[in-house]
Design a protein around this motif. Structure first.
Motif, mmCIF file in Angstrom:
data_model
loop_
_atom_site.group_PDB
_atom_site.id
_atom_site.type_symbol
_atom_site.label_atom_id
_atom_site.label_comp_id
_atom_site.label_asym_id
_atom_site.label_seq_id
_atom_site.Cartn_x
_atom_site.Cartn_y
_atom_site.Cartn_z
ATOM 1 N N LYS A 181 46.526 32.993 46.625
ATOM 2 C CA LYS A 181 46.265 32.244 47.855
ATOM 3 C C LYS A 181 47.566 31.983 48.612
ATOM 4 C CE LYS A 181 42.936 29.261 47.873
ATOM 5 N NZ LYS A 181 42.105 28.063 47.681
ATOM 6 N N LEU A 182 48.618 31.661 47.882
ATOM 7 C CA LEU A 182 49.918 31.430 48.507
ATOM 8 C C LEU A 182 50.429 32.708 49.169
ATOM 9 C CD1 LEU A 182 52.243 29.424 48.946
ATOM 10 C CD2 LEU A 182 53.207 30.220 46.796
ATOM 11 N N LEU A 183 50.283 33.838 48.485
ATOM 12 C CA LEU A 183 50.711 35.123 49.042
ATOM 13 C C LEU A 183 49.902 35.470 50.288
ATOM 14 C CD1 LEU A 183 52.490 37.640 48.734
ATOM 15 C CD2 LEU A 183 50.673 38.624 47.331
ATOM 16 N N ALA A 184 48.609 35.168 50.274
ATOM 17 C CA ALA A 184 47.763 35.440 51.442
ATOM 18 C C ALA A 184 48.233 34.629 52.650
ATOM 19 C CB ALA A 184 46.304 35.132 51.119
ATOM 20 N N TRP A 185 48.572 33.348 52.449
ATOM 21 C CA TRP A 185 49.053 32.521 53.563
ATOM 22 C C TRP A 185 50.388 33.033 54.095
ATOM 23 C CZ3 TRP A 185 46.476 29.529 56.581
ATOM 24 C CH2 TRP A 185 45.347 28.853 56.126
ATOM 25 N N VAL A 186 51.285 33.424 53.186
ATOM 26 C CA VAL A 186 52.586 33.946 53.617
ATOM 27 C C VAL A 186 52.398 35.223 54.434
ATOM 28 C CG1 VAL A 186 54.741 34.969 52.786
ATOM 29 C CG2 VAL A 186 53.900 32.851 51.760
ATOM 30 N N LEU A 187 51.541 36.126 53.950
ATOM 31 C CA LEU A 187 51.287 37.368 54.685
ATOM 32 C C LEU A 187 50.632 37.101 56.035
ATOM 33 C CD1 LEU A 187 50.129 39.746 51.828
ATOM 34 C CD2 LEU A 187 52.316 39.730 53.031
ATOM 35 N N LEU A 188 49.754 36.105 56.098
ATOM 36 C CA LEU A 188 49.125 35.756 57.370
ATOM 37 C C LEU A 188 50.174 35.293 58.383
ATOM 38 C CD1 LEU A 188 46.486 35.247 59.007
ATOM 39 C CD2 LEU A 188 46.587 32.915 58.116
ATOM 40 N N PHE A 189 51.106 34.446 57.959
ATOM 41 C CA PHE A 189 52.136 33.959 58.877
ATOM 42 C C PHE A 189 53.105 35.074 59.271
ATOM 43 C CE2 PHE A 189 50.695 29.784 57.468
ATOM 44 C CZ PHE A 189 50.697 29.096 58.661
ATOM 45 N N VAL A 190 53.423 35.965 58.333
ATOM 46 C CA VAL A 190 54.284 37.096 58.671
ATOM 47 C C VAL A 190 53.582 37.999 59.681
ATOM 48 C CG1 VAL A 190 55.304 39.207 57.737
ATOM 49 C CG2 VAL A 190 55.601 37.034 56.531
ATOM 50 N N LEU A 191 52.297 38.256 59.475
ATOM 51 C CA LEU A 191 51.535 39.072 60.422
ATOM 52 C C LEU A 191 51.501 38.412 61.800
ATOM 53 C CD1 LEU A 191 49.665 41.499 60.986
ATOM 54 C CD2 LEU A 191 47.772 40.035 60.287
ATOM 55 N N ALA A 192 51.296 37.106 61.836
ATOM 56 C CA ALA A 192 51.280 36.402 63.123
ATOM 57 C C ALA A 192 52.635 36.499 63.815
ATOM 58 C CB ALA A 192 50.897 34.936 62.903
ATOM 59 N N ALA A 193 53.713 36.386 63.056
ATOM 60 C CA ALA A 193 55.055 36.496 63.647
ATOM 61 C C ALA A 193 55.284 37.897 64.199
ATOM 62 C CB ALA A 193 56.111 36.153 62.604
ATOM 63 N N VAL A 194 54.842 38.919 63.482
ATOM 64 C CA VAL A 194 54.997 40.298 63.945
ATOM 65 C C VAL A 194 54.194 40.518 65.221
ATOM 66 C CG1 VAL A 194 54.443 42.708 63.374
ATOM 67 C CG2 VAL A 194 55.570 41.240 61.689
ATOM 68 N N VAL A 195 52.981 39.985 65.280
ATOM 69 C CA VAL A 195 52.151 40.127 66.478
ATOM 70 C C VAL A 195 52.818 39.450 67.671
ATOM 71 C CG1 VAL A 195 49.963 39.383 67.514
ATOM 72 C CG2 VAL A 195 49.981 40.430 65.243
ATOM 73 N N VAL A 196 53.398 38.284 67.470
ATOM 74 C CA VAL A 196 54.073 37.576 68.565
ATOM 75 C C VAL A 196 55.276 38.378 69.055
ATOM 76 C CG1 VAL A 196 55.448 35.531 69.102
ATOM 77 C CG2 VAL A 196 53.280 35.276 67.920
ATOM 78 N N VAL A 197 56.070 38.905 68.127
ATOM 79 C CA VAL A 197 57.254 39.679 68.516
ATOM 80 C C VAL A 197 56.845 40.962 69.236
ATOM 81 C CG1 VAL A 197 59.203 41.002 67.619
ATOM 82 C CG2 VAL A 197 58.753 38.705 66.748
ATOM 83 N N LEU A 198 55.887 41.684 68.685
ATOM 84 C CA LEU A 198 55.442 42.923 69.333
ATOM 85 C C LEU A 198 54.805 42.644 70.691
ATOM 86 C CD1 LEU A 198 53.991 44.959 66.333
ATOM 87 C CD2 LEU A 198 56.200 45.224 67.487
ATOM 88 N N GLY A 199 54.086 41.555 70.804
ATOM 89 C CA GLY A 199 53.515 41.184 72.099
ATOM 90 C C GLY A 199 54.589 40.872 73.114
ATOM 91 N N GLY A 200 55.634 40.189 72.680
ATOM 92 C CA GLY A 200 56.744 39.896 73.586
ATOM 93 C C GLY A 200 57.474 41.135 74.007
ATOM 94 N N VAL A 201 57.644 42.089 73.112
ATOM 95 C CA VAL A 201 58.310 43.341 73.452
ATOM 96 C C VAL A 201 57.435 44.154 74.401
ATOM 97 C CG1 VAL A 201 59.062 45.573 72.493
ATOM 98 C CG2 VAL A 201 59.703 43.429 71.357
ATOM 99 N N TYR A 202 56.139 44.201 74.137
ATOM 100 C CA TYR A 202 55.211 45.009 74.937
ATOM 101 C C TYR A 202 55.093 44.469 76.369
ATOM 102 C CZ TYR A 202 50.870 47.173 76.485
ATOM 103 O OH TYR A 202 49.912 47.869 77.184
ATOM 104 N N PHE A 203 55.038 43.153 76.520
ATOM 105 C CA PHE A 203 54.797 42.556 77.835
ATOM 106 C C PHE A 203 56.084 42.324 78.633
ATOM 107 C CE2 PHE A 203 50.752 41.242 75.800
ATOM 108 C CZ PHE A 203 49.908 41.899 76.643
ATOM 109 N N THR A 204 57.238 42.728 78.119
ATOM 110 C CA THR A 204 58.471 42.551 78.895
ATOM 111 C C THR A 204 58.949 43.878 79.442
ATOM 112 O OG1 THR A 204 59.806 42.698 76.890
ATOM 113 C CG2 THR A 204 59.292 40.500 77.728
#
Length: 61
Positions: free
Chosen positions: A38-61
């Motif tokens: 469960k701890l690993l799942a939460w960590v992976l979820l937050f890492v995935l969210a961070a990657v989505v935010v970074v890629l979204g920022g790169v894509y929209f700039t």
């Protein structure tokens, strides 16, 4: 008008209080720690969210 508070010796109108292990010994009670999966799942979820935010920022700039 409200009902009077029950005296400490009177039984509760809701029935007896549920027995909680360790409630009367003065020791603090804590939740069990999350399992490693469960701890690993939460960590992976937050890492995935961070990657989505970074890629979204790169894509929209």
């Amino acid at each position: 008008m409200s009902a009077p508070e029950p005296v400490s010796g009177d039984p509760s109108p809701d029935g007896p209080a549920p027995a909680v292990p360790g409630a009367g010994d003065g020791q603090p009670r804590y939740e069990p720690p999350p399992s490693m999966g469960k701890l690993l799942a939460w960590v992976l979820l937050f890492v995935l969210a961070a990657v989505v935010v970074v890629l979204g920022g790169v894509y929209f700039t």
